[in-house]
Design a protein around this motif. Structure first.
Motif, mmCIF file in Angstrom:
data_model
loop_
_atom_site.group_PDB
_atom_site.id
_atom_site.type_symbol
_atom_site.label_atom_id
_atom_site.label_comp_id
_atom_site.label_asym_id
_atom_site.label_seq_id
_atom_site.Cartn_x
_atom_site.Cartn_y
_atom_site.Cartn_z
ATOM 1 N N ARG A 188 0.820 -1.225 0.000
ATOM 2 C CA ARG A 188 0.000 0.000 0.000
ATOM 3 C C ARG A 188 0.850 1.270 0.000
ATOM 4 N NH1 ARG A 188 -3.150 1.646 -1.341
ATOM 5 N NH2 ARG A 188 -4.954 2.226 -0.077
ATOM 6 N N GLY A 189 2.026 1.203 -0.632
ATOM 7 C CA GLY A 189 2.857 2.384 -0.762
ATOM 8 C C GLY A 189 3.591 2.787 0.498
ATOM 9 N N ALA A 190 3.552 1.911 1.516
ATOM 10 C CA ALA A 190 4.242 2.200 2.792
ATOM 11 C C ALA A 190 5.386 1.205 2.948
ATOM 12 C CB ALA A 190 3.267 2.113 3.955
ATOM 13 N N ARG A 191 6.372 1.296 2.059
ATOM 14 C CA ARG A 191 7.393 0.254 1.996
ATOM 15 C C ARG A 191 8.276 0.207 3.235
ATOM 16 N NH1 ARG A 191 11.549 2.882 -2.483
ATOM 17 N NH2 ARG A 191 12.839 4.038 -1.000
ATOM 18 N N ASP A 192 8.465 1.328 3.903
ATOM 19 C CA ASP A 192 9.358 1.354 5.065
ATOM 20 C C ASP A 192 8.626 1.003 6.362
ATOM 21 O OD1 ASP A 192 11.605 2.119 3.532
ATOM 22 O OD2 ASP A 192 10.900 4.198 3.534
ATOM 23 N N VAL A 193 7.321 0.735 6.259
ATOM 24 C CA VAL A 193 6.518 0.476 7.455
ATOM 25 C C VAL A 193 5.913 -0.925 7.443
ATOM 26 C CG1 VAL A 193 4.553 1.240 8.836
ATOM 27 C CG2 VAL A 193 5.972 2.941 7.645
ATOM 28 N N ASN A 194 5.245 -1.279 6.352
ATOM 29 C CA ASN A 194 4.413 -2.475 6.364
ATOM 30 C C ASN A 194 5.103 -3.812 6.080
ATOM 31 O OD1 ASN A 194 2.141 -0.982 7.030
ATOM 32 N ND2 ASN A 194 1.461 -0.746 4.917
ATOM 33 N N PRO A 195 5.926 -3.935 5.027
ATOM 34 C CA PRO A 195 6.319 -5.282 4.592
ATOM 35 C C PRO A 195 7.089 -6.103 5.616
ATOM 36 C CG PRO A 195 6.865 -3.633 2.933
ATOM 37 C CD PRO A 195 6.476 -2.887 4.156
ATOM 38 N N GLN A 196 7.932 -5.434 6.418
ATOM 39 C CA GLN A 196 8.788 -6.154 7.362
ATOM 40 C C GLN A 196 8.176 -6.291 8.758
ATOM 41 O OE1 GLN A 196 11.817 -7.738 6.818
ATOM 42 N NE2 GLN A 196 11.338 -7.383 4.648
ATOM 43 N N THR A 241 16.704 -5.886 -2.652
ATOM 44 C CA THR A 241 15.951 -5.803 -3.905
ATOM 45 C C THR A 241 16.929 -5.716 -5.066
ATOM 46 O OG1 THR A 241 14.309 -4.554 -5.191
ATOM 47 C CG2 THR A 241 15.753 -3.287 -3.749
ATOM 48 N N TYR A 242 16.473 -6.166 -6.231
ATOM 49 C CA TYR A 242 17.251 -5.997 -7.456
ATOM 50 C C TYR A 242 16.775 -4.781 -8.249
ATOM 51 C CZ TYR A 242 19.377 -10.530 -6.631
ATOM 52 O OH TYR A 242 20.094 -11.574 -6.079
ATOM 53 N N GLY A 243 15.905 -3.982 -7.642
ATOM 54 C CA GLY A 243 15.407 -2.787 -8.306
ATOM 55 C C GLY A 243 15.947 -1.511 -7.699
ATOM 56 N N ILE A 244 15.611 -0.397 -8.340
ATOM 57 C CA ILE A 244 15.966 0.931 -7.854
ATOM 58 C C ILE A 244 14.716 1.793 -7.847
ATOM 59 C CG2 ILE A 244 18.344 0.773 -8.696
ATOM 60 C CD1 ILE A 244 17.510 2.511 -11.087
ATOM 61 N N ASN A 245 14.800 2.984 -7.275
ATOM 62 C CA ASN A 245 13.688 3.918 -7.284
ATOM 63 C C ASN A 245 13.353 4.343 -8.709
ATOM 64 O OD1 ASN A 245 13.045 4.301 -4.444
ATOM 65 N ND2 ASN A 245 15.057 5.267 -4.263
ATOM 66 N N TYR A 246 12.112 4.771 -8.903
ATOM 67 C CA TYR A 246 11.704 5.244 -10.222
ATOM 68 C C TYR A 246 12.521 6.458 -10.656
ATOM 69 C CZ TYR A 246 7.763 2.077 -9.712
ATOM 70 O OH TYR A 246 6.993 0.952 -9.540
ATOM 71 N N SER A 247 13.046 7.207 -9.700
ATOM 72 C CA SER A 247 13.866 8.368 -10.009
ATOM 73 C C SER A 247 15.270 7.986 -10.469
ATOM 74 C CB SER A 247 13.986 9.262 -8.766
ATOM 75 O OG SER A 247 14.674 8.574 -7.731
ATOM 76 N N GLY A 248 15.635 6.712 -10.306
ATOM 77 C CA GLY A 248 16.970 6.257 -10.668
ATOM 78 C C GLY A 248 17.922 6.160 -9.497
ATOM 79 N N THR A 249 17.496 6.556 -8.306
ATOM 80 C CA THR A 249 18.352 6.474 -7.128
ATOM 81 C C THR A 249 18.247 5.103 -6.481
ATOM 82 O OG1 THR A 249 16.584 7.357 -5.729
ATOM 83 C CG2 THR A 249 18.130 8.946 -6.691
ATOM 84 N N GLU A 250 19.217 4.807 -5.632
ATOM 85 C CA GLU A 250 19.239 3.524 -4.935
ATOM 86 C C GLU A 250 18.145 3.436 -3.870
ATOM 87 O OE1 GLU A 250 23.816 1.823 -4.873
ATOM 88 O OE2 GLU A 250 22.989 2.807 -3.126
ATOM 89 N N ILE A 251 17.626 2.228 -3.690
ATOM 90 C CA ILE A 251 16.789 1.904 -2.533
ATOM 91 C C ILE A 251 17.674 1.321 -1.441
ATOM 92 C CG2 ILE A 251 14.920 0.416 -1.697
ATOM 93 C CD1 ILE A 251 13.793 0.550 -4.586
ATOM 94 N N THR A 252 18.547 0.412 -1.828
ATOM 95 C CA THR A 252 19.487 -0.245 -0.924
ATOM 96 C C THR A 252 20.651 -0.763 -1.753
ATOM 97 O OG1 THR A 252 19.799 -2.144 0.560
ATOM 98 C CG2 THR A 252 18.141 -2.375 -1.150
ATOM 99 N N ASP A 253 21.779 -0.970 -1.106
ATOM 100 C CA ASP A 253 22.907 -1.569 -1.824
ATOM 101 C C ASP A 253 22.947 -3.079 -1.639
ATOM 102 O OD1 ASP A 253 23.628 -1.758 0.818
ATOM 103 O OD2 ASP A 253 25.641 -0.926 0.571
ATOM 104 N N LYS A 254 21.892 -3.657 -1.075
ATOM 105 C CA LYS A 254 21.880 -5.082 -0.743
ATOM 106 C C LYS A 254 20.914 -5.837 -1.653
ATOM 107 C CE LYS A 254 22.997 -4.386 4.146
ATOM 108 N NZ LYS A 254 23.196 -2.918 4.016
ATOM 109 N N THR A 255 21.382 -6.932 -2.201
ATOM 110 C CA THR A 255 20.524 -7.837 -2.953
ATOM 111 C C THR A 255 20.314 -9.163 -2.229
ATOM 112 O OG1 THR A 255 22.426 -8.676 -4.191
ATOM 113 C CG2 THR A 255 21.191 -6.852 -5.173
ATOM 114 N N ALA A 256 21.015 -9.375 -1.126
ATOM 115 C CA ALA A 256 20.871 -10.609 -0.349
ATOM 116 C C ALA A 256 21.233 -10.338 1.098
ATOM 117 C CB ALA A 256 21.758 -11.709 -0.916
ATOM 118 N N MET A 257 20.543 -11.040 2.010
ATOM 119 C CA MET A 257 20.863 -11.001 3.434
ATOM 120 C C MET A 257 20.472 -12.328 4.049
ATOM 121 S SD MET A 257 19.880 -7.231 4.957
ATOM 122 C CE MET A 257 20.454 -7.727 6.594
ATOM 123 N N ASP A 258 21.167 -12.711 5.098
ATOM 124 C CA ASP A 258 20.790 -13.915 5.830
ATOM 125 C C ASP A 258 19.366 -13.777 6.346
ATOM 126 O OD1 ASP A 258 23.289 -14.982 5.390
ATOM 127 O OD2 ASP A 258 24.069 -14.463 7.382
#
Length: 373
Positions: free
Chosen positions: A173-181, A263-280
């Protein structure tokens, strides 16, 4: 040493549409398509989902809030459909029949709902029966909270497993930093219920303090594909990434699929979301797309109607407007094919009871893929 996801993204872009863990999987258009596409049901706007009834007729959800029964070559509008919160990606979403529909008549629908004390809406799951061209015996089995006026990421698909459990997906629901985790919050999850809406006692977060005990897996972005593997019985999903990073996952009990921490994606603006594609402790997708195809709808091919298609997956592309076939060896994607190029935004795909493939295309209708002789 971890690679920058930003650098990874543009490296993969330069490979010109190669994707996933296998850079050799360049998407191709077959020279000899083994079917003719017949417009089977015309004049549909956004046919979000559809389901075949035992008599061969079809129930179709129109995102704007209409349920259509296609029977004897006529479109019948069903009444008493739940009111939907029409904003952005919200509306009347998926539809699925109970595995024993012929005995009990239950139909399951997901939709964006305003129920609750907050403004806006969130995804709900309802079951009902069809009688005299109307929905009756309606029961809301789950309603996500809290409502929000944001218009994105409602999910939502529905599937039953071999044990009769019902799974459905809700986007974050567009609240990526709140809901999924957060397992105490709805959104960015795949849920599992009994067919009557009760919480299974063996769900992974039953007994966890303040947890939403309907949750089966978490860390998802916006799953709009959810199907059962015809041989293993496992539940597979696909979900929208941001700019790149759409994923195919095999859903495991209690597993964390990483969004937005990895994630293997980036923001729609072209900026990074995270530098991580894998974590334990976080699952890796079995396949991912860079660039994003905006996947919607998903079907395993189990029939022999199309040469060499059995065992592959069909996925609709909203952004590139084609149907993609993923050829599998086990759980590894080894080949990609573009089909139905130029038809429009593919919203859903199903294998019908006749073994043929049916494809819902926005602004057109539902196509039937008739094999060439």
């Amino acid at each position: 040493m971890k690679k920058s996801i930003f650098s990874l993204y543009f490296f993969v872009i330069m490979l010109n549409f190669s994707c996933g863990q296998n850079s050799e999987n360049k998407v191709i258009t077959p020279e000899d398509v083994p079917f003719n596409a017949e417009l089977f049901i015309d004049e549909l706007q956004i046919p979000w989902g559809f389901a075949f009834l035992p008599d061969g007729s079809i129930l179709i959800t129109e995102k704007k809030g209409e349920l259509i029964h296609f029977l004897n070559e006529k479109k019948i509008k069903i009444s008493n459909v739940p009111e939907v919160y029409q904003r952005g990606q919200g509306g009347l979403l998926d539809i699925q029949l109970h595995p024993e529909y012929s005995k009990n008549g239950w139909i399951y629908i997901t939709y964006s709902s305003t129920d609750g004390n907050q403004k806006g809406g969130h995804t709900a799951l309802m079951r009902a029966k069809l009688k005299n061209n109307a929905l009756v015996d309606k029961e809301v089995l789950y309603k996500a909270v809290p409502n929000t006026t944001k218009g994105q990421h409602f999910g939502s698909r529905i599937v039953f497993d071999n044990d009769g459990y019902l799974y459905f997906s809700i986007g974050e629901r567009g609240a990526r930093d709140v809901n999924p985790q957060d397992i105490t919050r709805d959104g960015g999850k795949i849920y599992r219920l009994h067919d009557d809406g009760k919480i299974p006692s063996n769900n992974p977060f039953v007994g966890k303090k303040n947890a939403k005990t309907a949750i089966y897996s978490y860390g998802h972005r916006n799953p709009q594909g959810l199907i059962k593997h015809p041989e293993t019985g496992k539940i597979w999903d696909h979900e929208h990434g941001p700019r790149g990073g759409d994923e195919v996952n095999i859903i495991k009990k209690g597993a964390n699929y990483g969004w937005p921490v990895i994630t293997y994606g980036i923001n729609y603006s072209g900026t990074e979301i995270t530098d991580k594609t894998a974590m334990d402790g976080m699952e890796q997708p079995i396949h991912y797309w860079i660039p994003s195809i905006a996947p919607s709808g998903m079907a395993f091919v189990t029939s022999n109607k199309y040469e060499n298609w059995k065992g592959s997956i069909l996925v609709g592309s909203l952004s590139f407007q084609y149907l993609e076939r993923l050829v599998l060896e086990g759980t590894k994607v080894v080949k990609r094919e573009k089909l139905l190029e130029g038809k429009g935004r593919v919203r859903d795909v199903k294998q019908g009871p006749d073994g043929l493939i049916y494809v819902a295309v926005e602004g057109k209708g539902i196509y039937k893929l008739i094999p060439k002789k």
